[in-house]
Design a protein around this motif. Structure first.
Motif: not given
Ligand code: SF4
Ligand code: SF4
Ligand code: SF4
Length: 305
Positions: A114, A208-213, A242
């Protein structure tokens, strides 16, 4: 130098320690911006209410004197390089001011591709401690092992002789571990029942950087999205799994939770299990995969019945 740092004698540590670090951060930030080595500096500035602090993004040498370090500098700024990466990192190379616990998050983010080390200039702060939500010193600081960040481009401050602090986190963990499995289940069930699914814990976490959780999806729905017991339990299990092996232990999720749920206790329990089972500790070296993202033929299979 901003005088706010001098007015925050809320911990057992002399305010002059924070004031000296504030001066050094301002100097380093000014130098980095003036030389053109970086396009912006992510640090902390005084908040609107006296004695508070908030994240700051400074882009000109003249503005660097607004940067501070005080016991109120609780935010883990690594968040600004993972979630806000499009907006901030589009500016070019960025300097970031970090405490030792925040640096662990940067290391984790580098392992997950990242962040590239070459794209950031790390100003490490030798940190004596910050405030907790309701205590004069955050629980994590009472037994900190990373006061002096390792691997920063420049490190500011000197660690003063600290008073002996009674551990709080390890005692909390020992109490949890002393419970029977049934007691532990009720303990978490009671805590998770209060969750209002505001997701502040997720928004504040650098990992917690997922574009959609997955937990926001309702077509198809994996986790019930309304705050009811079964959905809450599923959300917390997803969150814990996670983050297992990735969590830097910054305790920001727990600080941000409006319902006083001991989220970092769960993170620390998971971290302890992974250390005992796999010798893994997050945030100390750049690793692409943690133990839960990797399969080895010689992994212990005894849990499969
Ligand atoms: S855990 Fe250590 S590095 Fe992090 S804020 Fe507390 S004293 Fe500072
Ligand atoms: S899960 Fe909590 S303690 Fe762990 S990195 Fe995220 S915000 Fe920090
Ligand atoms: S911050 Fe607290 S209340 Fe909000 S979703 Fe997270 S655990 Fe639930």
């Amino acid at each position: 130098m901003n005088t706010t740092a001098q007015q925050l004698d809320t911990t057992a540590i002399a305010p002059a320690v924070y004031a000296t670090i504030t001066d050094a951060i301002c100097r380093e930030a000014e130098k980095a911006l003036e030389s053109g080595a970086v396009a912006a500096v992510v640090g902390w500035q005084a908040g609107r209410r006296q004695g508070t602090a908030m994240p700051a993004i400074v882009t000109t040498p003249a503005d660097t004197d607004k940067l501070i370090f005080s016991p109120a500098c609780v935010n883990n700024l690594a968040l600004y390089l993972s979630k806000a990466k499009k907006e901030i990192r589009a500016r070019g190379k960025i300097a970031i001011v970090v405490k030792g616990c925040d640096l662990k998050a940067l290391v984790g983010l580098m392992g997950e591709n990242q962040l590239k080390r070459a794209d950031i200039h790390v100003i490490g702060v030798v940190c004596p401690g910050v405030r907790g939500t309701s205590e004069p010193l955050a629980k994590k600081c009472r037994e900190c092992t990373v006061h002096t960040p390792e691997g920063a481009d420049v490190t500011v401050g000197t660690l003063p002789e600290l008073p002996h602090f009674t551990p709080a986190e390890s005692e909390e963990l020992a109490r949890l571990e002393a419970m029977t499995p049934a007691e532990r289940w009720s303990f978490w069930k009671e805590h998770f029942a209060r969750c209002i699914r505001c997701y502040a814990c997720r928004q504040v976490c650098p990992f917690c950087y997922c574009e959609q959780c997955l937990c926001d999806r309702n077509r198809p729905q994996a986790v019930e999205t309304t705050p009811r017991p079964a959905g809450n339990m599923a959300w917390h299990i997803v969150r814990a799994m996670h983050l297992a092996g990735r969590c830097a232990g910054c305790a920001e999720c727990e600080r941000a939770c409006p319902m006083d749920i001991p989220l970092n206790l769960l993170n620390r329990k998971m971290a302890k299990e992974l250390k005992e089972l796999y010798g893994h500790e997050a945030g100390f070296e750049v690793k692409e995969k943690g133990p839960l993202a990797e399969y080895r033929e010689n992994d212990d299979q005894s849990f499969i019945k």
